[in-house]
Design a protein around this motif. Structure first.
Motif, PDB file in Angstrom:
ATOM      1  N   ALA A 196      45.932  33.375  34.933  1.00 55.57           N
ATOM      2  CA  ALA A 196      44.601  32.794  34.728  1.00 55.57           C
ATOM      3  C   ALA A 196      44.691  31.523  33.902  1.00 55.57           C
ATOM      4  O   ALA A 196      45.506  31.422  32.982  1.00 55.57           O
ATOM      5  CB  ALA A 196      43.672  33.800  34.046  1.00 55.57           C
ATOM      6  N   LEU A 246      54.226  35.953  39.629  1.00 53.54           N
ATOM      7  CA  LEU A 246      52.795  35.800  39.909  1.00 53.54           C
ATOM      8  C   LEU A 246      52.595  35.488  41.390  1.00 53.54           C
ATOM      9  O   LEU A 246      53.321  34.685  41.976  1.00 53.54           O
ATOM     10  CB  LEU A 246      52.199  34.667  39.069  1.00 53.54           C
ATOM     11  CG  LEU A 246      52.121  34.869  37.554  1.00 53.54           C
ATOM     12  CD1 LEU A 246      51.545  33.628  36.888  1.00 53.54           C
ATOM     13  CD2 LEU A 246      51.291  36.096  37.196  1.00 53.54           C
ATOM     14  N   ARG A 254      48.222  41.606  42.686  1.00 55.10           N
ATOM     15  CA  ARG A 254      48.202  42.423  41.477  1.00 55.10           C
ATOM     16  C   ARG A 254      48.824  41.688  40.294  1.00 55.10           C
ATOM     17  O   ARG A 254      48.655  42.116  39.158  1.00 55.10           O
ATOM     18  CB  ARG A 254      48.950  43.744  41.715  1.00 55.10           C
ATOM     19  CG  ARG A 254      48.279  44.658  42.756  1.00 55.10           C
ATOM     20  CD  ARG A 254      46.890  45.061  42.317  1.00 55.10           C
ATOM     21  NE  ARG A 254      46.219  45.958  43.262  1.00 55.10           N
ATOM     22  CZ  ARG A 254      45.458  45.543  44.270  1.00 55.10           C
ATOM     23  NH1 ARG A 254      45.282  44.235  44.471  1.00 55.10           N
ATOM     24  NH2 ARG A 254      44.864  46.408  45.070  1.00 55.10           N
ATOM     25  N   ARG A 255      49.559  40.643  40.529  1.00 53.65           N
ATOM     26  CA  ARG A 255      50.095  39.792  39.456  1.00 53.65           C
ATOM     27  C   ARG A 255      49.365  38.459  39.517  1.00 53.65           C
ATOM     28  O   ARG A 255      49.694  37.575  40.307  1.00 53.65           O
ATOM     29  CB  ARG A 255      51.603  39.595  39.626  1.00 53.65           C
ATOM     30  CG  ARG A 255      52.442  40.832  39.413  1.00 53.65           C
ATOM     31  CD  ARG A 255      52.350  41.349  37.979  1.00 53.65           C
ATOM     32  NE  ARG A 255      52.571  40.300  36.979  1.00 53.65           N
ATOM     33  CZ  ARG A 255      53.766  39.829  36.632  1.00 53.65           C
ATOM     34  NH1 ARG A 255      54.864  40.299  37.203  1.00 53.65           N
ATOM     35  NH2 ARG A 255      53.878  38.904  35.703  1.00 53.65           N
ATOM     36  N   HIS A 258      46.519  42.794  33.184  1.00 52.64           N
ATOM     37  CA  HIS A 258      46.447  41.335  32.995  1.00 52.64           C
ATOM     38  C   HIS A 258      46.765  41.043  31.533  1.00 52.64           C
ATOM     39  O   HIS A 258      45.879  40.890  30.694  1.00 52.64           O
ATOM     40  CB  HIS A 258      45.063  40.805  33.369  1.00 52.64           C
ATOM     41  CG  HIS A 258      44.910  39.326  33.134  1.00 52.64           C
ATOM     42  ND1 HIS A 258      45.662  38.382  33.804  1.00 52.64           N
ATOM     43  CD2 HIS A 258      44.110  38.639  32.284  1.00 52.64           C
ATOM     44  CE1 HIS A 258      45.316  37.184  33.388  1.00 52.64           C
ATOM     45  NE2 HIS A 258      44.379  37.310  32.456  1.00 52.64           N
ATOM     46  N   CYS A 274      38.304  39.397  34.100  1.00 52.58           N
ATOM     47  CA  CYS A 274      39.080  40.450  33.425  1.00 52.58           C
ATOM     48  C   CYS A 274      38.437  41.816  33.590  1.00 52.58           C
ATOM     49  O   CYS A 274      39.139  42.823  33.788  1.00 52.58           O
ATOM     50  CB  CYS A 274      39.230  40.120  31.942  1.00 52.58           C
ATOM     51  SG  CYS A 274      40.289  38.704  31.599  1.00 52.58           S
ATOM     52  N   GLU A 327      49.680  36.102  30.403  1.00 53.66           N
ATOM     53  CA  GLU A 327      49.454  35.522  31.725  1.00 53.66           C
ATOM     54  C   GLU A 327      48.159  34.726  31.799  1.00 53.66           C
ATOM     55  O   GLU A 327      47.606  34.502  32.881  1.00 53.66           O
ATOM     56  CB  GLU A 327      49.489  36.625  32.782  1.00 53.66           C
ATOM     57  CG  GLU A 327      50.892  37.235  32.925  1.00 53.66           C
ATOM     58  CD  GLU A 327      50.965  38.340  33.951  1.00 53.66           C
ATOM     59  OE1 GLU A 327      49.931  38.653  34.586  1.00 53.66           O
ATOM     60  OE2 GLU A 327      52.060  38.911  34.125  1.00 53.66           O
ATOM     61  N   VAL A 328      47.658  34.266  30.652  1.00 51.51           N
ATOM     62  CA  VAL A 328      46.512  33.368  30.610  1.00 51.51           C
ATOM     63  C   VAL A 328      46.890  32.130  29.805  1.00 51.51           C
ATOM     64  O   VAL A 328      47.637  32.215  28.824  1.00 51.51           O
ATOM     65  CB  VAL A 328      45.259  34.042  30.000  1.00 51.51           C
ATOM     66  CG1 VAL A 328      45.516  34.508  28.573  1.00 51.51           C
ATOM     67  CG2 VAL A 328      44.063  33.097  30.037  1.00 51.51           C
ATOM     68  N   LEU A 340      39.373  43.217  36.984  1.00 48.45           N
ATOM     69  CA  LEU A 340      40.749  43.709  37.035  1.00 48.45           C
ATOM     70  C   LEU A 340      40.868  45.050  36.315  1.00 48.45           C
ATOM     71  O   LEU A 340      41.558  45.969  36.782  1.00 48.45           O
ATOM     72  CB  LEU A 340      41.698  42.694  36.400  1.00 48.45           C
ATOM     73  CG  LEU A 340      41.840  41.325  37.078  1.00 48.45           C
ATOM     74  CD1 LEU A 340      42.961  40.536  36.413  1.00 48.45           C
ATOM     75  CD2 LEU A 340      42.100  41.462  38.567  1.00 48.45           C
ATOM     76  N   ALA A 343      37.929  37.538  41.298  1.00 48.30           N
ATOM     77  CA  ALA A 343      38.875  38.634  41.111  1.00 48.30           C
ATOM     78  C   ALA A 343      38.853  39.593  42.305  1.00 48.30           C
ATOM     79  O   ALA A 343      39.909  40.004  42.806  1.00 48.30           O
ATOM     80  CB  ALA A 343      38.553  39.389  39.827  1.00 48.30           C
TER      81      ALA A 343
END
Length: 353
Positions: A183, A240, A179-180, A211, A201, A215-216, A204, A170
């Motif tokens: 995962a 992303l 920043r985008r 996050h 995480c 987006e995971v 971040l 990270a």
């Protein structure tokens, strides 16, 4: 097949003397040792390990349980463990459980204490109760690559700070301006690789970088699993600029998915993994990753197991910490592109399909 007695008769010594020469034990004169070795060579004698085990009540062999020999990390770990075992005159048996707990129990029941003096068990879908039963029968067990050093498992183990590995990944992406970041987590939030994602995480969050759960993606620890997860992320979140994967195989799959969509790595999107398997070094572009101390961890595991076998390990369930993971920067990560250019690239890639 030549017997120990035949070697002894040819060398003019007792079978016990032949055994001492071959095992490098006891006091044997130089001339006698040379005579025994000449007889061994002339008769092409090979020790019968099973017979030795029955006679001595032990065998100079360790067993390594892996969940899938198809995963390239496990052969790399096995090679390192084998080198460590050979340094002390022991052999290593590699047992593939194919992620089947029934097969793991079968290996432990049939090999522990008979074909092997002790068991090395990789940290994947482990039934601790089964391992404790193996210990109770008198066979030492060492759990390899335990991922939560802050929470000892109650079984002798070698631990690696994988949360730190996720944090390193990270930090690297954040320093590049990303920043985008999507995962890919191999397994679920309660799986063995979860600490890697937790470290990612937490880093971040400390930097106030959002996050969202959307987006995971959760997938299998494989190239194909990473490919499919990355396809979903790239289709649903075209803004992303980077993808973090909790292992190298899914990260490689993510790189393949990006390439199939016409995205340039790292100009359009960066990808980073964890482990540093040989494929990460050989891929084009080379995969940035956080290297796990495979050689050191395997050596520590073998040494701890041998200490348990010899009764030299202190404590009921000793835990040793392997060296910290190390960031390895290659060509798959680079500075984040501006959102406008990234969006235009994504639109071009969709237009090609």
């Amino acid at each position: 097949m030549t017997t120990l007695m035949e070697v002894a008769q040819r060398a003019g010594v007792t079978p016990a003397t032949v055994s001492n020469v071959l095992r490098q034990r006891g006091k044997v004169g130089a001339a006698t040792r040379e005579r025994v070795l000449e007889a061994v060579a002339a008769l092409d004698y090979r020790p019968h390990l099973t017979a030795r085990a029955l006679a001595e009540g032990s065998t100079p062999t360790l067993a390594l349980m892996v969940s899938s020999i198809a995963n390239p990390f496990y052969p790399e770990f096995a090679l390192a463990a084998e080198r460590a075992a050979r340094r002390s005159g022991r052999f290593l048996i590699v047992c593939n459980t194919n992620e089947d707990p029934v097969m793991l129990r079968a290996y432990l029941d049939q090999i522990a204490g008979t074909l092997s003096e002790g068991m090395l068990v990789m940290n994947a879908k482990v039934d601790f109760e089964v391992l404790r039963k193996t210990q109770a029968r008198g066979t030492p067990v060492v759990l390899c690559l335990w991922e939560r050093p802050e929470t000892p498992p109650g079984i002798p183990c070698i631990a690696v700070d994988f949360a730190a590995a996720g944090a390193l990944a990270a930090h690297h992406l954040l320093e590049l301006g990303h920043r985008r970041i999507g995962a890919i987590l191999a397994g679920g939030l309660d799986g063995v690789q979860a600490p890697r994602y937790e470290g990612f995480c937490a880093t971040l969050k400390l930097e106030n970088v959002a996050h969202p759960d959307s987006e995971v993606r959760f997938t299998t620890d494989s190239v194909q699993g990473g490919y499919q997860a990355a396809v979903q992320l790239l289709d649903e979140h075209p803004d992303l600029t980077a993808i973090f994967a909790t292992n190298d195989l899914p990260a490689l799959g993510a790189m393949h998915a990006a390439a199939d969509r016409g995205l340039r790595i790292p100009e359009d999107i960066s990808v980073i993994g964890i482990t540093d398997i040989q494929l990460a070094r050989e891929s084009r572009p080379g995969l940035s990753t956080v290297a796990v101390p495979t050689e050191a961890a395997a050596t520590l595991a073998v040494e701890l197991l041998e200490a348990l076998i010899d009764g030299k390990a202190g404590g009921n369930a000793p835990m040793q910490i392997a060296p910290v993971p190390v960031l390895v920067v290659r060509a798959s990560t680079g500075p984040a592109r501006r959102k406008k250019r990234r969006r235009q690239t994504a639109e071009r890639s969709r237009g090609k399909r």
